[in-house]
Design an enzyme around this catalytic site. Structure first.
Site, short mmCIF file in Angstrom:
data_model
loop_
_atom_site.label_atom_id
_atom_site.label_comp_id
_atom_site.label_asym_id
_atom_site.label_seq_id
_atom_site.Cartn_x
_atom_site.Cartn_y
_atom_site.Cartn_z
N TYR A 127 0.96 -1.03 -0.17
CA TYR A 127 -0.02 0.30 -0.32
C TYR A 127 1.21 1.43 0.21
O TYR A 127 1.73 1.53 0.92
CB TYR A 127 -1.02 -0.34 1.11
CG TYR A 127 -1.67 -1.00 1.48
CD1 TYR A 127 -2.03 -2.39 0.36
CD2 TYR A 127 -2.40 -1.06 2.48
CE1 TYR A 127 -3.46 -2.48 0.09
CE2 TYR A 127 -3.84 -2.42 2.40
CZ TYR A 127 -3.82 -3.56 1.60
OH TYR A 127 -4.47 -4.13 1.30
N GLU B 108 -20.82 0.72 20.30
CA GLU B 108 -21.20 1.45 19.11
C GLU B 108 -22.25 2.75 18.74
O GLU B 108 -22.72 2.79 18.17
CB GLU B 108 -22.73 -0.16 19.04
CG GLU B 108 -22.16 -1.41 19.12
CD GLU B 108 -23.51 -2.36 19.27
OE1 GLU B 108 -23.05 -3.53 18.69
OE2 GLU B 108 -23.91 -1.66 20.67
#
Ligand SMILES: [Zn+2]
Length: 414
Positions: free
Chosen positions: A304, A380
């Site tokens: 990458y 969350e």
């Protein structure tokens, strides 16, 4: 899972999607169950949907309905990665992974849910949008270069015009205070590369090394020399990492093996340093091999590239963060991190930025398990903020053309 299409999705809806994804983590480029969940969640939003050929990608294009001349229409890309990791989950929650040996340990389930949330929000505002939004649901971020596959399959031209800006958000445990959004102009993540070396010796009996050529001693010298490279040949002001993580040779004490091999990760933040490190690695390995009258096969694979945030995109996003959440939730990173991201490939073609969102499941974030830990638990409750940050970035990228400049952000050189 139905969603209210006339307003932003609520926390419960995003949590349901995230938990459904969390239970079926899939690794690599082919994520059929994940893809099916995403397609189901996007159905009814009125997006043009395309799926990948050589990977389980999903590309959704939202066509804005605002009345603007064609030449003034803009395009923005939002990316969420979808893949899990080959880790056995050690967290005991009711929605734990049901795929043995696989886990969403990098939070890509949250990224997918946030991108679905952004799609639902923006779809409810399509009459305001003077352009198109490309939602890039990407498999294979964890070492499979899914972004390259999706670029090859046309994600950058999905809307019929190149995006003017591209954005991505990554949740982080153990790195940032909860709910803080962090970024920086310029290098955000490292270029990641792999050095693989095989030393060919001459095998023989362990009692008579003079009649053989032991590749282990040469390979061991190479490892020592390589580990000294970063401090000897790169500037103190140019960070780099070179770490040998694998070394294999031999089968028994009394056998000199015919070959030894090892591999290393090589990371840095500029093309100049990368070119130099590659040349140094090759020279050191071949030089040590020659000194031992051996041959070395040296492979240096560029994986990458550096993730480069466009400075004007970062300034643009900072205003969005301050307006939405207040400046106390924005952090400018003083240094990049040495992880790597294939969103870098999108940022090579389109100006934009990637940001981190603090999502440790505890206020004691310094001691929270890191991403990629089998014990990591993500908070969350960041889902609505993540979704609304992405949708607001997209909305303003389309509507604040003046801030962006007519031709988008100025391109940065890597
Ligand atoms: Zn990740």
């Amino acid at each position: 899972m139905s969603h209210p299409s006339d307003r932003a999705p609520d926390t419960g809806y995003l949590t349901d999607i995230r938990r459904a994804l969390h239970q079926v983590p899939e690794v690599g480029l082919h994520l059929p169950r994940t893809q099916a969940l995403v397609l189901e969640a996007l159905s009814g939003l009125g997006l043009d949907i395309a799926t990948g050929v050589n990977c389980s990608s999903v590309v959704g294009v939202l066509r804005g309905d605002a009345d603007v001349a064609d030449a003034e229409r803009r395009c923005v890309l939002l990316r969420g990665d979808m893949d899990g990791l080959p880790i056995r989950e050690a967290v005991d929650v009711e929605f734990r992974s049901r795929h043995d040996g696989a886990m969403h340990a990098c939070g890509h389930d949250l990224h997918t849910a946030m991108l679905i949330g952004a799609a639902a929000t923006l779809a409810g505002q399509r009459e305001r949008l003077p352009g198109d939004v490309v939602f890039m649901f990407q498999p294979g971020e964890e070492g499979f270069d899914g972004a390259a596959v999706m670029i090859e399959e046309g994600v950058l031209d999905a809307a019929g015009r190149r995006p003017d800006a591209a954005w991505a958000l990554h949740v982080m445990s153990g790195m940032l205070p909860r709910r803080v959004i962090a970024g920086r102009a310029g290098p955000m993540l490292a270029a990641s590369n792999e050095l693989r070396v095989t030393v060919h010796g001459v095998g023989g009996h362990g009692s008579a090394p003079h009649r053989a050529r032991n590749p282990i001693s040469a390979a061991a010298e190479m490892v020592s020399a390589l580990h000294a490279l970063v401090s000897r040949t790169t500037s103190a002001f140019e960070p780099a990492v070179l770490n040998v993580g694998e070394f294999h040779a031999g089968t028994m004490t009394n056998i000199i093996p015919p070959q030894a091999c090892f591999s290393a990760t090589v990371r840095c933040f500029s093309d100049e340093v990368l070119d130099q490190l590659e040349a140094d690695c090759r020279r050191v390995c071949h030089g040590v091999a020659t000194a031992h009258r051996l041959e070395a096969e040296v492979e240096f694979e560029r994986l990458y590239p550096v993730t480069l945030n466009d400075p004007s995109a970062v300034a643009f996003a900072a205003d969005v963060i301050d307006d939405m959440f207040g400046s106390s939730r924005r952090e400018t990173m003083t240094t990049p991190v040495a992880g790597a991201e294939d969103f870098s490939r999108i940022l090579q073609a389109v100006p934009g930025g990637m940001f981190f969102l603090g999502a440790s499941d505890t206020e004691d974030w310094q001691n929270a398990p890191d991403n990629h830990s089998p014990h990591v638990v993500f908070d969350e409750t960041v889902l609505p903020d993540g979704a609304s940050f992405l949708s607001e970035l997209a909305l303003r990228s389309l509507t604040d053309a003046a801030s962006l400049g007519q031709s988008g952000f100025p391109r940065q050189r890597s």
